[in-house]
Scaffold this motif. Structure first.
Motif, mmCIF file in Angstrom:
data_model
loop_
_atom_site.group_PDB
_atom_site.id
_atom_site.type_symbol
_atom_site.label_atom_id
_atom_site.label_comp_id
_atom_site.label_asym_id
_atom_site.label_seq_id
_atom_site.Cartn_x
_atom_site.Cartn_y
_atom_site.Cartn_z
ATOM 1 N N ILE A 144 0.834 -1.206 0.000
ATOM 2 C CA ILE A 144 0.000 0.000 0.000
ATOM 3 C C ILE A 144 0.870 1.258 0.000
ATOM 4 N N ARG A 145 1.930 1.237 0.795
ATOM 5 C CA ARG A 145 2.822 2.400 0.873
ATOM 6 C C ARG A 145 3.526 2.631 -0.464
ATOM 7 N N LEU A 146 3.994 1.569 -1.096
ATOM 8 C CA LEU A 146 4.661 1.718 -2.390
ATOM 9 C C LEU A 146 3.703 2.245 -3.450
ATOM 10 N N GLU A 147 2.473 1.764 -3.424
ATOM 11 C CA GLU A 147 1.471 2.253 -4.380
ATOM 12 C C GLU A 147 1.177 3.728 -4.156
ATOM 13 N N SER A 148 1.189 4.157 -2.889
ATOM 14 C CA SER A 148 0.959 5.573 -2.590
ATOM 15 C C SER A 148 2.100 6.446 -3.093
ATOM 16 N N MET A 149 3.277 5.824 -3.305
ATOM 17 C CA MET A 149 4.435 6.533 -3.844
ATOM 18 C C MET A 149 4.455 6.515 -5.373
ATOM 19 N N GLY A 150 3.432 5.907 -5.980
ATOM 20 C CA GLY A 150 3.308 5.926 -7.435
ATOM 21 C C GLY A 150 3.737 4.662 -8.146
ATOM 22 N N ALA A 151 4.050 3.616 -7.398
ATOM 23 C CA ALA A 151 4.530 2.384 -8.010
ATOM 24 C C ALA A 151 3.385 1.423 -8.308
ATOM 25 N N THR A 152 3.575 0.636 -9.346
ATOM 26 C CA THR A 152 2.741 -0.540 -9.583
ATOM 27 C C THR A 152 3.469 -1.724 -8.964
ATOM 28 N N VAL A 153 2.811 -2.449 -8.072
ATOM 29 C CA VAL A 153 3.506 -3.424 -7.233
ATOM 30 C C VAL A 153 2.920 -4.817 -7.418
ATOM 31 N N THR A 154 3.802 -5.800 -7.534
ATOM 32 C CA THR A 154 3.384 -7.197 -7.560
ATOM 33 C C THR A 154 4.240 -7.994 -6.590
ATOM 34 N N LEU A 155 3.626 -9.014 -5.988
ATOM 35 C CA LEU A 155 4.350 -9.957 -5.155
ATOM 36 C C LEU A 155 4.984 -10.987 -6.075
ATOM 37 N N ARG A 156 6.311 -11.139 -5.988
ATOM 38 C CA ARG A 156 6.995 -12.057 -6.900
ATOM 39 C C ARG A 156 6.620 -13.501 -6.579
ATOM 40 N N SER A 157 6.209 -14.225 -7.627
ATOM 41 C CA SER A 157 5.799 -15.616 -7.479
ATOM 42 C C SER A 157 6.889 -16.554 -7.962
ATOM 43 N N CYS A 158 6.864 -17.766 -7.443
ATOM 44 C CA CYS A 158 7.854 -18.772 -7.803
ATOM 45 C C CYS A 158 7.538 -19.402 -9.152
ATOM 46 N N GLU A 159 8.564 -19.930 -9.777
ATOM 47 C CA GLU A 159 8.403 -20.828 -10.901
ATOM 48 C C GLU A 159 8.804 -22.215 -10.421
ATOM 49 N N GLY A 160 7.967 -23.196 -10.640
ATOM 50 C CA GLY A 160 8.283 -24.554 -10.213
ATOM 51 C C GLY A 160 7.666 -24.938 -8.881
ATOM 52 N N LYS A 161 7.055 -23.975 -8.172
ATOM 53 C CA LYS A 161 6.313 -24.269 -6.949
ATOM 54 C C LYS A 161 5.234 -23.220 -6.783
ATOM 55 N N PRO A 164 4.661 -17.494 -3.242
ATOM 56 C CA PRO A 164 5.622 -16.418 -3.497
ATOM 57 C C PRO A 164 7.058 -16.896 -3.413
ATOM 58 N N VAL A 165 7.932 -16.120 -4.032
ATOM 59 C CA VAL A 165 9.372 -16.330 -3.850
ATOM 60 C C VAL A 165 9.717 -16.064 -2.393
ATOM 61 N N VAL A 166 10.506 -16.945 -1.809
ATOM 62 C CA VAL A 166 11.015 -16.760 -0.447
ATOM 63 C C VAL A 166 12.526 -16.621 -0.539
ATOM 64 N N THR A 167 13.062 -15.518 -0.053
ATOM 65 C CA THR A 167 14.496 -15.262 -0.156
ATOM 66 C C THR A 167 15.283 -16.170 0.765
ATOM 67 N N ASP A 168 16.607 -16.166 0.615
ATOM 68 C CA ASP A 168 17.467 -16.929 1.521
ATOM 69 C C ASP A 168 17.316 -16.465 2.961
ATOM 70 N N ASN A 169 16.777 -15.255 3.156
ATOM 71 C CA ASN A 169 16.566 -14.711 4.501
ATOM 72 C C ASN A 169 15.169 -15.026 5.047
ATOM 73 N N GLY A 170 14.354 -15.731 4.242
ATOM 74 C CA GLY A 170 13.016 -16.104 4.687
ATOM 75 C C GLY A 170 11.963 -15.036 4.466
ATOM 76 N N ASN A 171 12.229 -14.095 3.567
ATOM 77 C CA ASN A 171 11.312 -12.992 3.326
ATOM 78 C C ASN A 171 10.694 -13.062 1.934
ATOM 79 N N PHE A 172 9.744 -12.136 1.651
ATOM 80 C CA PHE A 172 9.111 -12.021 0.337
ATOM 81 C C PHE A 172 9.786 -10.908 -0.464
#
Length: 225
Positions: A144-161, A164-172
């Motif tokens: 919501i905050r990024l959109e308020s700054m003018g961005a179009t935002v998507t949650l990155r999804s995985c390929e093969g599962k 969402p993509v989960v980083t090596d740090n356990g985040n999105f």
């Protein structure tokens, strides 16, 4: 020759015996790690790598490069790719979702060398969606905050599962399209001030050298002034 490999081979020439080397993540850095491993085997070069992802850690081990960490060593030189490079050598990184540790390692290095092919050179950053790593619980409010700054935002999804993509740090990872970015350094600071954001993919003013593989050969760019 593959333009990415051209840039990687030139970067390997910058590594000296005894260096602690930050090992970036991605297709271009893959060539660098493999070639550095060849030098280790054939020239008995004594170097150790600080990987920026599990991918680069596993590849370093396969290539015969000893692995260490920032807890044990300072980094002499870090070598990494980029998704975009502007004329001031500001970068967008994070296509491989490893930009948080990449920024930690690259910014701590004595020298930071970027390796790209010529397609990554742009007049202004922003055509490539900007990766923003977020704590999972903060995903919606950060969107919501990024959109308020003018961005179009998507949650990155995985390929093969599924999911969402989960980083090596356990985040999105959120991919935020701002369009042309006029002030990369300012936007980098603004994004990192949002609660729940771990790190974003703008690397402003960090690169000491950009090695570019082009159809006409290798070009070396350095910060102006």
């Amino acid at each position: 020759m593959d333009l990415k490999r051209m840039a990687a081979l030139r970067a390997v020439e910058e590594i000296r015996d005894g260096d602690i080397v930050g090992l970036g993540t991605g297709s271009t850095t893959h060539h660098f790690i493999v070639e550095l491993g060849r030098r280790v085997r054939e020239e008995e070069l004594e170097v150790m790598g600080v990987p920026t992802s599990y991918q680069s850690m596993f590849l370093a081990a396969e290539s015969g490069i000893g692995v260490t960490s920032l807890a044990e060593h300072d980094v002499d030189v870090a070598v990494d790719g980029a998704d975009e490079v502007d004329p001031q050598l500001n970068l967008i990184k994070g296509g491989g979702a490893a930009h948080t540790l990449e920024k930690i390692v690259d910014s701590s290095a004595g020298r930071f060398i970027v390796i790209v092919d010529e397609s990554k050179l742009v007049d202004r950053l922003g055509a490539f969606p900007l990766p923003v790593e977020v704590i999972p619980a903060a995903c919606r409010p950060v969107m919501i905050r990024l959109e308020s700054m003018g961005a179009t935002v998507t949650l990155r999804s995985c390929e093969g599962k599924d999911g969402p993509v989960v980083t090596d740090n356990g985040n999105f990872v959120l991919d935020a399209s701002f369009g042309a970015i006029d002030d990369p350094a300012g936007l980098e600071v603004d994004l990192n001030s949002i609660p729940g954001v771990v790190e974003n993919g703008i690397f402003a003013g960090l690169a000491d050298m950009v090695i570019v593989g082009t159809a006409g050969g290798v070009e070396v760019l350095r910060p102006k002034g």
